[in-house]
Write an enzyme that holds these catalytic residues in place. Structure first.
Site, PDB file in Angstrom:
ATOM      1  N   GLU A   1      -9.294 -79.912 -18.839  1.00  0.00           N
ATOM      2  CA  GLU A   1      -8.895 -78.686 -18.156  1.00  0.00           C
ATOM      3  C   GLU A   1      -9.594 -78.619 -16.794  1.00  0.00           C
ATOM      4  O   GLU A   1     -10.686 -79.137 -16.627  1.00  0.00           O
ATOM      5  CB  GLU A   1      -9.308 -77.443 -18.962  1.00  0.00           C
ATOM      6  CG  GLU A   1      -8.863 -77.437 -20.398  1.00  0.00           C
ATOM      7  CD  GLU A   1      -9.868 -78.104 -21.342  1.00  0.00           C
ATOM      8  OE1 GLU A   1      -9.429 -78.709 -22.347  1.00  0.00           O
ATOM      9  OE2 GLU A   1     -11.092 -78.046 -21.059  1.00  0.00           O
TER      10      GLU A   1
ATOM     11  N   ASP B   1      -4.875 -73.578  -5.181  1.00  0.00           N
ATOM     12  CA  ASP B   1      -5.675 -72.365  -5.273  1.00  0.00           C
ATOM     13  C   ASP B   1      -4.985 -71.156  -5.902  1.00  0.00           C
ATOM     14  O   ASP B   1      -5.468 -70.585  -6.870  1.00  0.00           O
ATOM     15  CB  ASP B   1      -6.155 -71.967  -3.869  1.00  0.00           C
ATOM     16  CG  ASP B   1      -6.852 -73.111  -3.158  1.00  0.00           C
ATOM     17  OD1 ASP B   1      -7.141 -74.126  -3.803  1.00  0.00           O
ATOM     18  OD2 ASP B   1      -7.107 -72.994  -1.951  1.00  0.00           O
TER      19      ASP B   1
ATOM     20  N   GLU C   1      -0.012 -78.292   7.755  1.00  0.00           N
ATOM     21  CA  GLU C   1      -0.562 -78.215   6.396  1.00  0.00           C
ATOM     22  C   GLU C   1       0.574 -78.099   5.384  1.00  0.00           C
ATOM     23  O   GLU C   1       0.562 -78.751   4.343  1.00  0.00           O
ATOM     24  CB  GLU C   1      -1.498 -77.016   6.300  1.00  0.00           C
ATOM     25  CG  GLU C   1      -2.241 -76.908   4.994  1.00  0.00           C
ATOM     26  CD  GLU C   1      -3.282 -75.796   5.001  1.00  0.00           C
ATOM     27  OE1 GLU C   1      -4.006 -75.668   3.998  1.00  0.00           O
ATOM     28  OE2 GLU C   1      -3.379 -75.049   5.998  1.00  0.00           O
TER      29      GLU C   1
END
Length: 730
Positions: free
Chosen positions: A474, A500, A701
């Site tokens: 995990e 994120d 990005e």
């Protein structure tokens, strides 16, 4: 606050889009060998013209630091070209942008502007018409027609890791002999706010001018030790006077040019952090000024080699994209400094929070791209992260022996390095990266060096991140002062995934953390309460690469053991993490068989194709979703969350935008299972529709999958790195 957190906060709050430029679709011309490289073939791949509005670095909206600067050889300062029509900047290069240990700041709009005089009168550099400003791989150029038979050419290259070489050649093409004087002027672009306001100070030197920096320790804005220096050194004898924030340098002797003759004014611009660096750099400065022709020729030859390397095997219509990726990576290259013991590539010099540090996940991907043109730099990048691998004798976190921190910076936490992050690691792609670099370098000693470090990293994952010891790991968090609550532990676990704010880590959807304990009952880390499909597919792949490395090193027994472990991990993902009803791989709830399908399809479900984990039947189903415009075949293919998902948000960081690393994994997965035609079509679609990619815009990005608009940080390294194998259809 962690830099990625700040970037995430910006993305979530602003959701700002920049206008995209959609290029024409790629043609179907087959790859061929690169042509003989000519710099002019790849001029102005990036629009490098511009001037900063203030000394402040960019936060998010591009108001200060939107200029696409150029750096080389790991320098910590960078330049751009003047804007056509901005006559006040003519004769100089924009900047420099310098990095105050971890943050970019503009020293000047144009610190060293050349002026030519004749009979005491300053010549108008634009008297003969509009000047030409050009960027080419490895150099910036300016060309002026001064009228009356005088021409001026300026070139800027980097001659060493801390020094730029500037050459200004004046040529007399007329019929009359001309006698010219030369001078240089510049002014500091002083920050408006204390305490960094008073940091830079001008100082005249015997051979030019210097800028000394006072000590300022502002953790989130500006970091200097009072030993930094920016210095201009002229080849010609000069005299400098300083008046506050402005200086003037004059050549002591005039230059007489007969018809057809020329003269080159040469100078260096160096930025160093310490006196020890200046001592090491001094011979390089002397050499560049003693033999500027040789220094320029050496830089040009190196860049021809770079360009030849990245364009080999690339279809003609995609070669400019490949060279743009090259230029992006080299500009983001930082030489060893502070706590960074080896050269590495930062995520982006163009964004405040991504400038002065190195991230592990970024590094693994960037090294794969960099190895295509400079394998030694790729090796150095990997070492730069393993320099900080936690050792068993760590006084503060021995339970994390083998771990690679998320990111490391010029300053560490023991000082005032707020950006350094050991709260979590990042996805385990290190063995893949090492093997890919070895494939380009053939350096078996590098494999020997890295093998025990890679095995320690694998061991760490299963020791601290497999809560129920069932062979499926995990994402999680370390025992760290910053991880002081379940909420913060979940934040760190999401960071560890690299995705994120992806919906699969939403607390509102059930994500939480559990403690992981060692044999003595002490907490050794935390796991999110779900086994992530990408993590375990990556682990399986890295175990396979460790088997290859062991075999290459003659460790046949260890190779067999790694092969066995890899097969078992692949099987666990294939058998326990695939949902036939949705035709997709999903994270699995901890402690049971429940797949978290209600959270929608995320691009992580395609990773088992890239790793070769999926069965043929599973791959066929995943392929269908990757080709479906209602799922992942959006205008720019491969959003991080499927378009059909209730959580799809096309401009919200990991909730929809297209990240080129995930696109690379998806394309590689299609190719691995023989779907080359699909992969070719989707590659062409991505290159054509990602805003600015085929034009002169920066590599971003990420991108809006529905419009192609560029999002978030400009000049982003891992995007650039994985474009290189993408355009060769690897």
């Amino acid at each position: 606050m962690n830099p990625r957190t700040r970037a995430l906060a910006v993305a979530l709050v602003s959701g700002t889009l920049l206008a995209g430029v959609v290029a024409a679709p790629a043609s179907s011309a087959p790859p061929g060998p690169a042509d003989t490289t000519r710099p002019a073939d790849y001029r102005d791949i990036l629009d490098r013209q511009g001037s900063p509005a203030a000394a402040l670095p960019d936060e998010a909206d591009g108001r200060n630091n939107s200029v696409n600067v150029f750096a080389d050889r790991g320098a910590w300062h960078a330049y751009a070209l003047p804007k056509t029509g901005d006559t006040a900047a003519y004769g100089g290069f924009t900047g420099p942008l310098y990095i105050a240990q971890e943050y970019p700041w503009w020293l000047s709009k144009a610190f060293s502007r050349l002026h030519l005089t004749e009979s005491g009168k300053q010549l108008d550099l634009a008297a003969g018409g509009t000047p030409r400003f050009t960027s080419q791989p490895g150099r910036l150029l300016q060309s002026y027609d001064l009228g009356g038979g005088l021409r001026l050419e300026l070139e800027l290259r980097f001659s060493s890791q801390r020094t730029a070489l500037v050459r200004a050649e004046v040529r007399n093409t007329g019929r009359q002999t001309r006698t010219l004087g030369a001078g240089w002027t510049g002014s500091l672009l002083r920050p408006e706010d204390a305490p960094m306001k008073d940091a830079p100070q001008l100082r005249a030197t015997g051979r030019g001018v210097g800028v000394d920096f006072a000590k300022v320790r502002e953790t989130w804005d500006y970091l200097t030790d009072g030993t930094e220096r920016f210095e201009i050194t002229h080849r010609e004898p000069v005299r400098t006077t300083v008046d506050g924030d402005t200086y003037r340098t004059e050549a002591l002797a005039p230059v007489t040019l007969r018809p057809g003759r020329s003269h080159s004014f040469d100078w260096t611009e160096s930025y160093t952090f310490t006196e020890a660096e200046r001592v090491r750099e001094a011979p390089a400065v002397r050499s560049a000024l003693a033999r500027p022709d040789a220094a320029a020729a050496s830089a040009d030859a190196r860049w021809r080699r770079y360009v030849d390397s990245v364009t080999r095997g690339v279809p003609r219509e995609d070669r400019r994209v490949a060279v743009k990726a090259l230029e992006t990576l080299v500009t983001n290259w930082r030489g060893a400094a502070g706590k960074l013991a080896h050269d590495g590539i930062t995520p982006s010099i163009s964004y405040k929070w991504f400038t002065g540090g190195l991230w592990s996940w970024d590094t693994w991907k960037q090294a794969v791209g960099t190895a295509r043109f400079e394998p030694s730099l790729a090796q150095s990048q990997i070492r730069s992260m393993f320099d900080h691998q936690i050792r068993p004798d760590s006084a503060t976190r021995p339970q994390d022996a083998g771990m690679i921190p998320d990111c490391v910076f010029y300053n560490d936490p023991a000082r005032d390095g707020g950006n350094w992050n050991e709260r979590n690691s990042k996805p385990p792609l290190a063995a893949w990266s090492v093997w890919e670099v070895y494939a380009k370098s053939g350096d078996r000693s590098f494999l020997r060096e890295m093998y025990p470090k890679l095995t320690a990293y694998q061991d760490w994952w299963y020791r601290t991140r497999d809560h129920d010891r069932n062979g499926l790991a995990e994402y999680g968090a370390t025992v760290d002062a910053a991880n002081n609550s379940p909420e913060q532990q979940l934040v760190a676990a999401a960071w560890e995934s690299g995705m994120d704010n992806a919906p699969r880590f939403d607390a509102a959807l059930g994500s939480a953390v559990v403690e992981n304990k060692g044999p003595d009952g002490k907490v050794v880390g935390y796991s999110v309460n779900q086994e992530s499909v990408d993590l375990n597919a990556y682990l399986a792949a890295d175990q396979g690469y460790l088997a290859r490395i062991a075999r290459e090193l003659g460790k046949s027994g260890e190779a067999r053991a790694w092969d066995k472990k890899s097969r078992a991990t692949h099987a666990a993902v294939r058998e326990r993490m695939y949902d036939p009803a949705t035709g997709w791989f999903h994270d699995k709830a901890l402690g049971g068989a429940t797949l978290l399908t209600a959270r929608g399809r995320g691009i992580e479900g395609a990773v088992p194709m890239w790793t070769g984990t999926a069965s043929k039947e599973q791959a066929k189903a995943v392929r269908a979703k990757l080709n479906d415009p209602a799922e992942f075949a959006t205008k720019v293919p491969f959003p991080t969350v499927a378009k059909s998902s209730p959580y799809f948000q096309p401009t919200k960081y990991w909730r929809g935008p297209v990240w080129l690393d995930q696109a690379y994994f998806a394309l590689g997965g299609l190719r691995k299972y023989g779907y080359d035609r699909d992969a070719d079509a989707l590659t062409g679609q991505l290159l054509a529709q990602a805003g600015g990619l085929k034009g002169n815009g920066p590599i971003m990005e990420n991108y809006d999958p529905t419009t192609g608009a560029p999002l978030n940080s400009t000049n982003f390294s891992w995007s650039a790195a994985l474009l290189l194998p993408m355009v060769t259809r690897d």
